[in-house]
Design a protein around this motif. Structure first.
Motif, PDB file in Angstrom:
ATOM      1  N   THR A   1      34.972  -5.125 -37.079  1.00 26.88           N
ATOM      2  CA  THR A   1      34.104  -3.946 -37.131  1.00 26.88           C
ATOM      3  C   THR A   1      34.542  -2.966 -38.206  1.00 26.88           C
ATOM      4  N   ILE A   2      35.832  -2.971 -38.532  1.00 29.58           N
ATOM      5  CA  ILE A   2      36.296  -2.117 -39.629  1.00 29.58           C
ATOM      6  C   ILE A   2      36.082  -2.790 -40.985  1.00 29.58           C
ATOM      7  N   GLY A   3      35.795  -4.084 -40.981  1.00 37.08           N
ATOM      8  CA  GLY A   3      35.749  -4.865 -42.199  1.00 37.08           C
ATOM      9  C   GLY A   3      34.837  -4.334 -43.299  1.00 37.08           C
ATOM     10  N   PRO A   4      33.583  -3.961 -42.985  1.00 38.08           N
ATOM     11  CA  PRO A   4      32.699  -3.490 -44.058  1.00 38.08           C
ATOM     12  C   PRO A   4      33.249  -2.278 -44.801  1.00 38.08           C
ATOM     13  N   TYR A   5      33.922  -1.398 -44.082  1.00 34.37           N
ATOM     14  CA  TYR A   5      34.439  -0.169 -44.692  1.00 34.37           C
ATOM     15  C   TYR A   5      35.707  -0.462 -45.501  1.00 34.37           C
ATOM     16  N   VAL A   6      36.537  -1.357 -44.982  1.00 30.35           N
ATOM     17  CA  VAL A   6      37.748  -1.748 -45.695  1.00 30.35           C
ATOM     18  C   VAL A   6      37.393  -2.471 -46.990  1.00 30.35           C
ATOM     19  N   ILE A   7      36.436  -3.392 -46.911  1.00 34.72           N
ATOM     20  CA  ILE A   7      36.024  -4.143 -48.113  1.00 34.72           C
ATOM     21  C   ILE A   7      35.362  -3.209 -49.115  1.00 34.72           C
ATOM     22  N   ALA A   8      34.542  -2.280 -48.623  1.00 31.23           N
ATOM     23  CA  ALA A   8      33.900  -1.321 -49.526  1.00 31.23           C
ATOM     24  C   ALA A   8      34.939  -0.469 -50.240  1.00 31.23           C
TER      25      ALA A   8
END
Length: 264
Positions: free
Chosen positions: A147-154
């Protein structure tokens, strides 16, 4: 004006609000209550015209140790539908902070693990104390930083994220700057002063223009919409259902190494 059990929200005469994670005895690990209150606080601060900027920090020795142990135990005992609902609450809290129509400045000290890295990634500018340790530690438990992935990748970009996204290794503040998670580091005693200095330029800008410019950066950046969020939630729920998560979390609470650990 703002009253929460797991957060402290204070605003000064300039309209600079400080949002403090306030479970210092648990290293500000995110419980179900904190997740809900983060969503509430983000919405309240976003709707408050008197607020010009927000500083996000943590009380005590750590910024955020990730997910609360009790919350993790509850997920292991829950059915898939309940797990989906609970994971969605965390995803929506992150999205509420990510789309906050005010500048969000992170001031991190101590440790930021798992969900704490997610919180760092939704800030517009993130500063770290020079002793800070960070890590995406989920795979040690048989889980994934979903769930944190999109923000970390961004924040990091795929190439840099691959260096730390899967290995669960800890890294220091200097490497976090190199990875793009932190803008810069400062001595811990200067952390809040540095965050206040980051806020100052915004106080000379038109609030509506700042909000519109922030919204535009998100429109032009990597897509993080409902479909992406639901995809990450399903990926996490699938991991919760697997044998690795059961073994990893049982080992964690049993204070032993999971069966896949090799070497020292």
């Amino acid at each position: 004006m703002y009253s929460y059990e797991t957060l402290i929200v204070e605003s000064d005469a300039r309209g600079v609000a400080t949002l403090t994670l306030d479970r210092s005895e648990k290293h500000n690990a995110m419980s179900a209550k904190m997740i809900a209150e983060l969503t509430q606080a983000a919405k309240a601060l976003g709707a408050d015209d008197s607020v010009r900027a927000v500083i996000l920090t943590g009380a005590g020795k750590s910024f955020c140790a990730g997910g609360d142990l009790g919350w993790m135990q509850d997920q292991m005992a829950a059915d898939p539908e309940t797990r989906f609902i609970e994971a969605r609450k965390l995803a929506l809290a992150l999205q509420a902070l990510n789309t906050l129509p005010k500048p969000l400045i992170g001031a991190l000290q101590g440790n930021a693990f798992g969900g704490g890295v997610g919180l760092a990634s939704v800030c517009d500018v993130t500063l770290g104390a020079d002793h800070l340790k960070m890590g995406l530690t989920e795979t040690r438990l048989g889980l994934i930083p979903a769930t944190i992935g999109p923000y970390v990748i961004a924040r990091m970009g795929e190439a840099r994220a691959r260096r730390v996204f899967m290995s669960a290794r800890l890294f220091d503040a200097a490497e976090a700057v190199e990875l793009g998670l932190l803008a810069r580091t400062v001595p811990v005693e200067e952390l809040m002063a540095a965050a206040q200095a980051e806020v100052l330029p915004y106080l000379s800008c038109a609030p509506g223009a700042v909000a519109a410019a922030k919204r535009l950066t998100r429109d032009l950046g990597p897509r993080i919409d409902e479909a992406v969020i639901d995809h990450t939630i399903r990926a996490l729920v699938d991991r919760w259902e697997g044998e690795e998560a059961k073994e990893g979390i049982a080992a964690f609470f049993g204070k032993r190494k999971p069966g896949w650990v090799q070497g020292g």
